[in-house]
Design a protein around this motif. Structure first.
Motif, PDB file in Angstrom:
ATOM      1  N   CYS A   1      -4.680  13.466  -7.976  1.00  0.00           N
ATOM      2  CA  CYS A   1      -3.577  12.523  -7.774  1.00  0.00           C
ATOM      3  C   CYS A   1      -3.355  11.774  -9.075  1.00  0.00           C
ATOM      4  O   CYS A   1      -4.297  11.186  -9.622  1.00  0.00           O
ATOM      5  CB  CYS A   1      -3.913  11.562  -6.646  1.00  0.00           C
ATOM      6  SG  CYS A   1      -2.731  10.210  -6.437  1.00  0.00           S
TER       7      CYS A   1
ATOM      8  N   ALA B   1      -0.957   8.841 -10.986  1.00  0.00           N
ATOM      9  CA  ALA B   1       0.000   7.749 -10.839  1.00  0.00           C
ATOM     10  C   ALA B   1       0.852   7.665 -12.093  1.00  0.00           C
ATOM     11  O   ALA B   1       0.348   7.775 -13.206  1.00  0.00           O
ATOM     12  CB  ALA B   1      -0.726   6.437 -10.612  1.00  0.00           C
TER      13      ALA B   1
ATOM     14  N   TYR C   1       0.252   1.551  -3.053  1.00  0.00           N
ATOM     15  CA  TYR C   1       1.082   2.740  -3.159  1.00  0.00           C
ATOM     16  C   TYR C   1       0.366   3.928  -2.533  1.00  0.00           C
ATOM     17  O   TYR C   1      -0.873   4.038  -2.609  1.00  0.00           O
ATOM     18  CB  TYR C   1       1.402   3.046  -4.626  1.00  0.00           C
ATOM     19  CG  TYR C   1       2.274   2.014  -5.283  1.00  0.00           C
ATOM     20  CD1 TYR C   1       1.724   0.851  -5.809  1.00  0.00           C
ATOM     21  CD2 TYR C   1       3.657   2.183  -5.362  1.00  0.00           C
ATOM     22  CE1 TYR C   1       2.510  -0.108  -6.403  1.00  0.00           C
ATOM     23  CE2 TYR C   1       4.460   1.226  -5.958  1.00  0.00           C
ATOM     24  CZ  TYR C   1       3.879   0.085  -6.478  1.00  0.00           C
ATOM     25  OH  TYR C   1       4.679  -0.875  -7.058  1.00  0.00           O
TER      26      TYR C   1
ATOM     27  N   ALA D   1      -3.414   3.892  -4.147  1.00  0.00           N
ATOM     28  CA  ALA D   1      -3.746   3.099  -5.334  1.00  0.00           C
ATOM     29  C   ALA D   1      -3.354   1.647  -5.129  1.00  0.00           C
ATOM     30  O   ALA D   1      -2.265   1.368  -4.600  1.00  0.00           O
ATOM     31  CB  ALA D   1      -3.059   3.664  -6.565  1.00  0.00           C
TER      32      ALA D   1
ATOM     33  N   ASN E   1      -4.655   7.655 -15.406  1.00  0.00           N
ATOM     34  CA  ASN E   1      -4.249   7.036 -14.130  1.00  0.00           C
ATOM     35  C   ASN E   1      -4.383   8.037 -12.980  1.00  0.00           C
ATOM     36  O   ASN E   1      -3.496   8.160 -12.132  1.00  0.00           O
ATOM     37  CB  ASN E   1      -2.805   6.512 -14.199  1.00  0.00           C
ATOM     38  CG  ASN E   1      -2.659   5.322 -15.122  1.00  0.00           C
ATOM     39  OD1 ASN E   1      -3.623   4.593 -15.367  1.00  0.00           O
ATOM     40  ND2 ASN E   1      -1.471   5.112 -15.645  1.00  0.00           N
TER      41      ASN E   1
ATOM     42  N   ILE F   1      -4.689  -0.575 -12.750  1.00  0.00           N
ATOM     43  CA  ILE F   1      -5.022   0.019 -11.458  1.00  0.00           C
ATOM     44  C   ILE F   1      -6.395  -0.489 -11.040  1.00  0.00           C
ATOM     45  O   ILE F   1      -7.361  -0.359 -11.801  1.00  0.00           O
ATOM     46  CB  ILE F   1      -5.025   1.554 -11.499  1.00  0.00           C
ATOM     47  CG1 ILE F   1      -3.661   2.075 -11.949  1.00  0.00           C
ATOM     48  CG2 ILE F   1      -5.370   2.111 -10.117  1.00  0.00           C
ATOM     49  CD1 ILE F   1      -3.583   3.601 -12.022  1.00  0.00           C
TER      50      ILE F   1
ATOM     51  N   MET G   1      -8.653   3.016  -6.396  1.00  0.00           N
ATOM     52  CA  MET G   1      -7.967   4.242  -5.999  1.00  0.00           C
ATOM     53  C   MET G   1      -8.805   4.882  -4.903  1.00  0.00           C
ATOM     54  O   MET G   1     -10.037   4.727  -4.866  1.00  0.00           O
ATOM     55  CB  MET G   1      -7.793   5.196  -7.180  1.00  0.00           C
ATOM     56  CG  MET G   1      -7.012   4.599  -8.329  1.00  0.00           C
ATOM     57  SD  MET G   1      -6.610   5.779  -9.627  1.00  0.00           S
ATOM     58  CE  MET G   1      -5.153   6.578  -8.919  1.00  0.00           C
TER      59      MET G   1
ATOM     60  N   VAL H   1       7.030   3.472  -9.435  1.00  0.00           N
ATOM     61  CA  VAL H   1       5.689   4.054  -9.425  1.00  0.00           C
ATOM     62  C   VAL H   1       5.635   5.211  -8.443  1.00  0.00           C
ATOM     63  O   VAL H   1       6.161   5.125  -7.332  1.00  0.00           O
ATOM     64  CB  VAL H   1       4.641   2.996  -9.041  1.00  0.00           C
ATOM     65  CG1 VAL H   1       3.274   3.635  -8.859  1.00  0.00           C
ATOM     66  CG2 VAL H   1       4.590   1.893 -10.088  1.00  0.00           C
ATOM     67  N   GLN H   2       5.004   6.273  -8.850  1.00  0.00           N
ATOM     68  CA  GLN H   2       4.814   7.429  -7.973  1.00  0.00           C
ATOM     69  C   GLN H   2       3.367   7.885  -8.036  1.00  0.00           C
ATOM     70  O   GLN H   2       2.746   7.854  -9.106  1.00  0.00           O
ATOM     71  CB  GLN H   2       5.713   8.598  -8.390  1.00  0.00           C
ATOM     72  CG  GLN H   2       7.164   8.454  -7.990  1.00  0.00           C
ATOM     73  CD  GLN H   2       7.945   9.725  -8.244  1.00  0.00           C
ATOM     74  OE1 GLN H   2       7.839  10.327  -9.292  1.00  0.00           O
ATOM     75  NE2 GLN H   2       8.736  10.132  -7.269  1.00  0.00           N
ATOM     76  N   LEU H   3       2.868   8.317  -6.896  1.00  0.00           N
ATOM     77  CA  LEU H   3       1.567   8.983  -6.826  1.00  0.00           C
ATOM     78  C   LEU H   3       1.838  10.424  -6.424  1.00  0.00           C
ATOM     79  O   LEU H   3       2.394  10.667  -5.357  1.00  0.00           O
ATOM     80  CB  LEU H   3       0.649   8.316  -5.801  1.00  0.00           C
ATOM     81  CG  LEU H   3       0.297   6.848  -6.006  1.00  0.00           C
ATOM     82  CD1 LEU H   3      -0.694   6.396  -4.947  1.00  0.00           C
ATOM     83  CD2 LEU H   3      -0.264   6.618  -7.386  1.00  0.00           C
TER      84      LEU H   3
END
Length: 120
Positions: free
Chosen positions: A22, A24, A109, A97, A76, A31, A34, A2-4
């Motif tokens: 941002c 995700a 995250y 998140a 997301n 989710i 956030m 997972v990346q933000l």
């Protein structure tokens, strides 16, 4: 994984506006909350604004009436519209998140941070 990924920071004059974004990505199942946090050098990270999956929002007193948080659940993504910016808003902003990802026991995250600089 997972990346933000954040975008939208930069330099603006006092009284101006910026919009942070941002997104995700990864094997995300759901989710929950956030949020945007910010952190000045030598200080604790503080909540700026948060939004639940149902759209309920919460703001720090220092940004109420100036900043607006929103999200696009289909993408997301979470956004922070910042108006009437002040020099004291100059810090690094972090996306956060609370999410569930397939194959991961991690819940929280963070993005890498984006610098916002407001000149007087």
């Amino acid at each position: 994984q997972v990346q933000l990924v954040e975008s939208g920071g930069g330099l603006v004059q006092a009284g101006g506006s910026l919009r942070l974004s941002c997104a995700a990505s990864g094997s995300i199942s759901s989710i929950n909350e956030m949020a945007w946090y910010r952190q000045a050098p030598g200080k604790q990270r503080e909540l700026v604004a948060a939004i639940t999956s149902s759209g309920r929002t919460n703001y720090a007193d220092s940004v109420k009436g100036r900043f607006t948080i929103s999200r696009d659940n289909a993408k997301n993504a979470v956004y922070l519209q910042m108006n009437s910016l002040k020099p004291e808003d100059t810090v690094v902003y972090y996306c956060f998140a609370d999410l569930r990802a397939r194959g991961s026991s991690q819940y929280y995250y963070w993005g890498q941070g984006t610098q916002v600089t407001v000149s007087s």
